[in-house]
Design a protein around this motif. Structure first.
Motif, short mmCIF file in Angstrom:
data_model
loop_
_atom_site.label_atom_id
_atom_site.label_comp_id
_atom_site.label_asym_id
_atom_site.label_seq_id
_atom_site.Cartn_x
_atom_site.Cartn_y
_atom_site.Cartn_z
N LEU A 163 2.12 13.70 -5.59
CA LEU A 163 3.43 13.46 -4.95
C LEU A 163 4.54 13.30 -5.99
O LEU A 163 5.66 13.73 -5.77
CB LEU A 163 3.36 12.23 -4.06
CG LEU A 163 2.46 12.36 -2.82
CD1 LEU A 163 2.41 11.04 -2.07
CD2 LEU A 163 2.93 13.47 -1.94
N VAL A 164 4.22 12.69 -7.11
CA VAL A 164 5.23 12.52 -8.17
C VAL A 164 5.60 13.88 -8.75
O VAL A 164 6.77 14.18 -8.99
CB VAL A 164 4.70 11.58 -9.26
CG1 VAL A 164 5.63 11.55 -10.46
CG2 VAL A 164 4.54 10.17 -8.71
N LYS A 165 4.63 14.76 -8.95
CA LYS A 165 4.93 16.09 -9.48
C LYS A 165 5.74 16.93 -8.49
O LYS A 165 6.56 17.74 -8.89
CB LYS A 165 3.63 16.81 -9.83
CG LYS A 165 2.99 16.30 -11.08
CD LYS A 165 1.76 17.09 -11.45
CE LYS A 165 1.14 16.50 -12.70
NZ LYS A 165 -0.06 17.21 -13.10
N LEU A 166 5.49 16.73 -7.22
CA LEU A 166 6.24 17.47 -6.20
C LEU A 166 7.66 16.97 -6.07
O LEU A 166 8.51 17.64 -5.50
CB LEU A 166 5.52 17.38 -4.85
CG LEU A 166 4.20 18.16 -4.77
CD1 LEU A 166 3.53 17.88 -3.43
CD2 LEU A 166 4.43 19.63 -4.95
N GLY A 167 7.93 15.79 -6.58
CA GLY A 167 9.29 15.27 -6.57
C GLY A 167 9.54 14.39 -5.40
O GLY A 167 10.61 14.09 -5.00
N LEU B 122 0.82 -1.21 0.00
CA LEU B 122 0.00 0.00 0.00
C LEU B 122 0.86 1.26 0.00
O LEU B 122 0.47 2.27 -0.59
CB LEU B 122 -0.93 -0.02 1.22
CG LEU B 122 -1.86 1.16 1.40
CD1 LEU B 122 -2.87 1.20 0.26
CD2 LEU B 122 -2.57 1.07 2.73
N LEU B 123 2.01 1.19 0.64
CA LEU B 123 2.91 2.35 0.68
C LEU B 123 3.34 2.78 -0.72
O LEU B 123 3.37 3.97 -1.04
CB LEU B 123 4.13 2.03 1.54
CG LEU B 123 5.17 3.13 1.67
CD1 LEU B 123 4.57 4.34 2.36
CD2 LEU B 123 6.37 2.62 2.44
N LYS B 124 3.67 1.80 -1.57
CA LYS B 124 4.05 2.13 -2.94
C LYS B 124 2.87 2.75 -3.69
O LYS B 124 3.04 3.67 -4.47
CB LYS B 124 4.55 0.89 -3.67
CG LYS B 124 5.10 1.21 -5.04
CD LYS B 124 5.75 0.00 -5.67
CE LYS B 124 6.36 0.36 -6.99
NZ LYS B 124 7.05 -0.78 -7.59
N GLY B 125 1.67 2.25 -3.42
CA GLY B 125 0.49 2.84 -4.05
C GLY B 125 0.27 4.28 -3.63
O GLY B 125 -0.11 5.13 -4.44
N LEU B 126 0.53 4.57 -2.36
CA LEU B 126 0.38 5.95 -1.88
C LEU B 126 1.45 6.86 -2.48
O LEU B 126 1.18 8.02 -2.80
CB LEU B 126 0.47 5.99 -0.35
CG LEU B 126 -0.70 5.37 0.40
CD1 LEU B 126 -0.40 5.34 1.88
CD2 LEU B 126 -1.98 6.15 0.14
N LEU B 127 2.66 6.35 -2.62
CA LEU B 127 3.74 7.17 -3.15
C LEU B 127 3.65 7.37 -4.66
O LEU B 127 4.34 8.23 -5.20
CB LEU B 127 5.09 6.56 -2.78
CG LEU B 127 5.43 6.58 -1.30
CD1 LEU B 127 6.71 5.85 -1.03
CD2 LEU B 127 5.48 7.99 -0.76
#
Length: 103
Positions: free
Chosen positions: A99-103, A89-94
């Motif tokens: 979050l990807v756009k924020l880096g 689930l952690l990978k799904g949240l990340l």
């Protein structure tokens, strides 16, 4: 410049070596979920422990130890590699687009 780029050479070489190893043996690491979870937790706990006691390290060791890029690089590499293999689930949240756009 207060620091020379040569001081970052060890972290660069370590990251390159682990990246090559990771690309070559990633298929073998995907099958070992228990090992991956153990490495993830140990690296995370080690990083947190070092950050919590960083003020007391000179008293323990006897000299000032700078926690710069090269000293903690192996722990961060273990953390990053285990996080990239993780399918929880952690990978799904990340993977959230914000979050990807924020880096």
């Amino acid at each position: 410049l207060f620091t020379s780029p040569l001081f970052h050479l060890n972290a660069f070489l370590l990251g390159s070596a682990v990246g090559c190893y990771f690309n070559e043996y990633m298929h073998k690491l995907n099958n070992k979920k228990n090992l991956n979870d153990t490495i993830f937790l140990l690296s995370l706990l080690s990083i947190l422990f070092i950050l919590l006691i960083r003020g007391h390290i000179p008293d323990i060791v006897g000299f000032k130890v700078p926690l710069t890029n090269g000293l903690m690089a192996p722990l961060f590499l273990m953390f990053i590699c285990s996080l990239s293999i993780d399918n929880s689930l952690l990978k799904g949240l990340l993977k959230n687009k914000l979050l990807v756009k924020l880096g």
